[in-house]
Write a protein that holds these residues in place. Structure first.
Motif, PDB file in Angstrom:
ATOM      1  N   ASP A 196      -0.431 -86.956  -9.818  1.00 35.77           N
ATOM      2  CA  ASP A 196      -1.291 -88.123  -9.989  1.00 35.77           C
ATOM      3  C   ASP A 196      -0.574 -89.353  -9.436  1.00 35.77           C
ATOM      4  N   ILE A 197      -0.864 -89.693  -8.184  1.00 34.38           N
ATOM      5  CA  ILE A 197      -0.195 -90.825  -7.538  1.00 34.38           C
ATOM      6  C   ILE A 197      -0.496 -92.122  -8.286  1.00 34.38           C
ATOM      7  N   GLU A 198      -1.754 -92.308  -8.645  1.00 31.17           N
ATOM      8  CA  GLU A 198      -2.149 -93.548  -9.313  1.00 31.17           C
ATOM      9  C   GLU A 198      -1.414 -93.720 -10.636  1.00 31.17           C
ATOM     10  N   ASN A 199      -1.350 -92.670 -11.432  1.00 28.93           N
ATOM     11  CA  ASN A 199      -0.668 -92.759 -12.722  1.00 28.93           C
ATOM     12  C   ASN A 199       0.819 -93.040 -12.541  1.00 28.93           C
ATOM     13  N   GLU A 200       1.449 -92.404 -11.543  1.00 30.09           N
ATOM     14  CA  GLU A 200       2.880 -92.617 -11.293  1.00 30.09           C
ATOM     15  C   GLU A 200       3.162 -94.073 -10.953  1.00 30.09           C
ATOM     16  N   ILE A 201       2.338 -94.654 -10.086  1.00 30.78           N
ATOM     17  CA  ILE A 201       2.569 -96.029  -9.643  1.00 30.78           C
ATOM     18  C   ILE A 201       2.278 -97.022 -10.765  1.00 30.78           C
ATOM     19  N   LEU A 202       1.169 -96.819 -11.477  1.00 27.18           N
ATOM     20  CA  LEU A 202       0.825 -97.747 -12.559  1.00 27.18           C
ATOM     21  C   LEU A 202       1.831 -97.668 -13.699  1.00 27.18           C
ATOM     22  N   LYS A 203       2.304 -96.473 -14.008  1.00 32.02           N
ATOM     23  CA  LYS A 203       3.283 -96.309 -15.082  1.00 32.02           C
ATOM     24  C   LYS A 203       4.609 -96.976 -14.732  1.00 32.02           C
ATOM     25  N   ALA A 204       4.985 -96.922 -13.456  1.00 30.87           N
ATOM     26  CA  ALA A 204       6.230 -97.566 -13.029  1.00 30.87           C
ATOM     27  C   ALA A 204       6.126 -99.084 -13.128  1.00 30.87           C
TER      28      ALA A 204
END
Length: 603
Positions: A244-252
């Motif tokens: 999940d690219i979106e989740n990885e970026i938002l979580k960071a």
């Protein structure tokens, strides 16, 4: 035995006792009288090679923003433990190419890895060196050093003589995606100078874990042989199917999560840009995110200054300013290294920055394509003296990647991408209506960009108009499958119908007009209509179809080990992209951008 020989044997024992866990004796001689200086040098060389490999500690993704980078601890070398060097500088130890595939892959049975034939013919009698332990192969990692010391039982095997130690023959263990031609190219030799104890296929992929004997130049200087990442973490393979690219970026919650950019298709977020580039180039989004974080801190933090803000991948060229162009450049450069190694067209490292080394430096032949891709990219970003540190140091790229995603070698599929001798070429149909004659306007040429392999063919429909004229002819499915993705000019068809673009055979239909184009989820049978040829989706001088394919996320060349088979038509390469053509029995179609008579293709 002379005093010097006894002293050297004592040094060998002290080196193993003084080294970290994992150092092992590779031979116990059956009788001390048989130990020669050549044998002593061989033992010291083996121990030196086994104690030079680094290992990496793993950090959690959350810790990268707040804590120091993980430490890369090199193992002590034999040279550091012994002074002066017991190996005479004028004598050369046996050259052995080491291969460390992913963990838990058993050693190949049959022919031992350390067998040299007396000559390079298949029928020659082998000369056995030291016995091989029964433990599995290991990759760079802490587990490599967790084993206790082990002793190999005594053997009556003859020890190497000095002539053998000076031989240019090397042992190579085949890997995923190897062919006889690309192995020869990596060693700087000819295919006929490679032998084995079994018949070697001349043009198809080789199965992994086979032992080859390679006679090659002995004066080449190589870059590091430490593998960096498996192939499936460079191409967009199953390792990223559920990522999940979106989740990885938002979580960071770094700069990338808030970034937007004006592109030719409107305002795009950083998430959309990374996802789009990963899909278009079939490059794993994990490698792109790790590279952005390593070079500009966008993932977990903020860019330091204008340079990191404008050039997040670190390629300082005004024409490539902004996230989209930077990430696209990185994806194309990774592709150039990956497919250049896979295709046997890349051997010497093409350093970009000055000063450059006086003598050529080559990629180490035992590296996998994924590791070469990273070294190739970093050779464009760093001076040649700084390349190793940028990748392998405790604050280097590999450390950053491992901090975010862990040691991916632990979970790597031992089968790799699956390009081996057992993979069959699927027979598909020509992508247009039976009874029509389309022109082959482009022979084998790059799939998506200059860095991708010559995996695409161009077909233009019959028309009385030139240029990007509207066509009422149908592009038809070349095989059964399901439509998994559509875009501007793009239709992606998954041939195994599991709705996963990262596994199995997948076909790209490019320049398909928006009008009457099939939607996502459409189940297709060979011959079903997909849409109409056009100029949409990229640079084009006339309406046509651009057809390409990939297997497990890796683009496949149109010709070569797994050539297209389109209703019996088989491609051949030309001297440059877009030339070449198709052959079927005694028929030949020669690619021509103007669609002349010799380029016509038909059922």
């Amino acid at each position: 035995m002379t005093v010097k020989q006894r002293a050297a044997l004592t040094l060998i024992g002290l080196m193993c006792l003084g080294a970290t866990a994992g150092c092992r004796m590779t031979r116990v001689a059956s009788s001390p009288e048989r130990l020669t200086q050549a044998a002593i040098r061989y033992e010291l060389t083996k121990i030196s090679r086994e104690t030079e490999r680094p290992f990496y500690e793993t950090r959690s993704a959350a810790s990268i923003a707040s804590g120091p980078s993980p430490t890369l601890t090199p193992r002590p070398t034999a040279a550091a433990a012994v002074s002066p060097d017991p190996i005479p500088p004028t004598e050369t130890a046996i050259p052995i190419i080491a291969f460390d595939p992913p963990a838990a892959v058993p050693r190949p049975t049959g022919t031992p890895r350390n067998v040299f034939p007396s000559d390079l013919s298949i029928t020659s009698e082998p000369i056995y060196l030291s016995p091989v332990p029964d433990d599995p192969f290991l990759v760079p990692g802490a587990e490599h050093f967790a084993q206790s010391e082990a002793t190999i039982p005594p053997t009556a095997t003859p020890l190497p003589d000095l002539d053998l130690a000076r031989s240019e023959r090397k042992i190579y263990i085949t890997q995923n995606g190897d062919t006889l031609q690309n192995v020869a190219a990596r060693f700087g030799t000819a295919p006929e100078r490679i032998s084995a104890l079994f018949p070697i296929p001349g043009s198809r992929f080789l199965n992994p874990n086979l032992t080859l004997f390679v006679e090659s130049p002995s004066d080449r200087q190589y870059e590091s042989a430490v593998k960096i990442l498996p192939d499936e973490y460079i191409v967009f393979a199953s390792t990223a199917s559920n990522y999940d690219i979106e989740n990885e970026i938002l979580k960071a919650d770094g700069f990338l999560a808030r970034y937007t950019e004006e592109t030719s298709t409107g305002t795009r977020s950083g998430i959309e840009i990374v996802r789009q580039v990963a899909q278009d180039y079939s490059i794993n989004p994990m490698i792109l995110l790790a590279l952005i974080e390593f070079r500009s801190h966008w993932l977990f933090g903020e860019p330091n200054g204008a340079a990191e803000r404008d050039y997040p991948v670190g390629w300082h060229e005004t024409a490539n300013k902004g996230l989209y162009k930077q990430v696209a450049w990185a994806a194309n450069t990774l592709s150039a290294g990956y497919y250049g190694w896979r295709g046997g067209t890349l051997s010497e490292i093409p350093y970009y920055r000055n000063p450059k080394p006086i003598q050529p430096i080559y990629f180490e032949p035992s590296l996998n394509a994924g590791s070469v891709a990273i070294q190739y990219l970093f050779a464009q970003l760093y001076d040649w003296q700084d390349l190793d540190a940028a990748i392998y140091a405790e604050t280097g790229f590999l450390s950053v990647f491992t901090s975010i995603f862990g040691n991916v070698w632990d979970t790597a599929d031992p089968r790799g991408i699956g390009l081996n001798a057992d993979l069959e070429v699927p027979v598909i149909t020509l992508p247009f209506t039976p009874g029509e004659r389309w022109a082959l306007t482009g022979g084998p040429h790059p799939v998506w960009s200059t860095g991708t392999p010559w995996g695409a063919l161009d077909f233009a429909p019959p028309s009385s108009e030139t240029g990007c004229a509207r066509s009422d002819r149908w592009v038809r499915a070349a095989t059964d499958g399901v439509v998994t993705r559509v875009g501007v000019g793009v239709v992606i068809v998954d041939a195994d119908s599991d709705f996963n673009e990262q596994t199995g055979w997948v076909y790209l239909y490019l320049h398909v007009a928006t009008a009457e184009k099939v939607p996502v989820g459409t189940v297709l049978h060979a011959g079903d209509p997909i849409g109409h040829p056009s100029c949409e989706g990229g640079n084009a001088t006339g309406s046509h179809l651009h057809l390409a394919r990939k297997y497990n996320g890796e683009w496949i060349s149109a010709a070569g080990p797994l050539p297209f088979n389109l209703s019996g038509w088989i491609p051949y390469n030309g001297p440059v992209p877009y030339l070449g053509g198709l052959i079927r029995n005694n028929e030949i179609s020669v690619a021509n951008p103007y669609g002349s008579g010799e380029s016509l293709v038909y059922f």
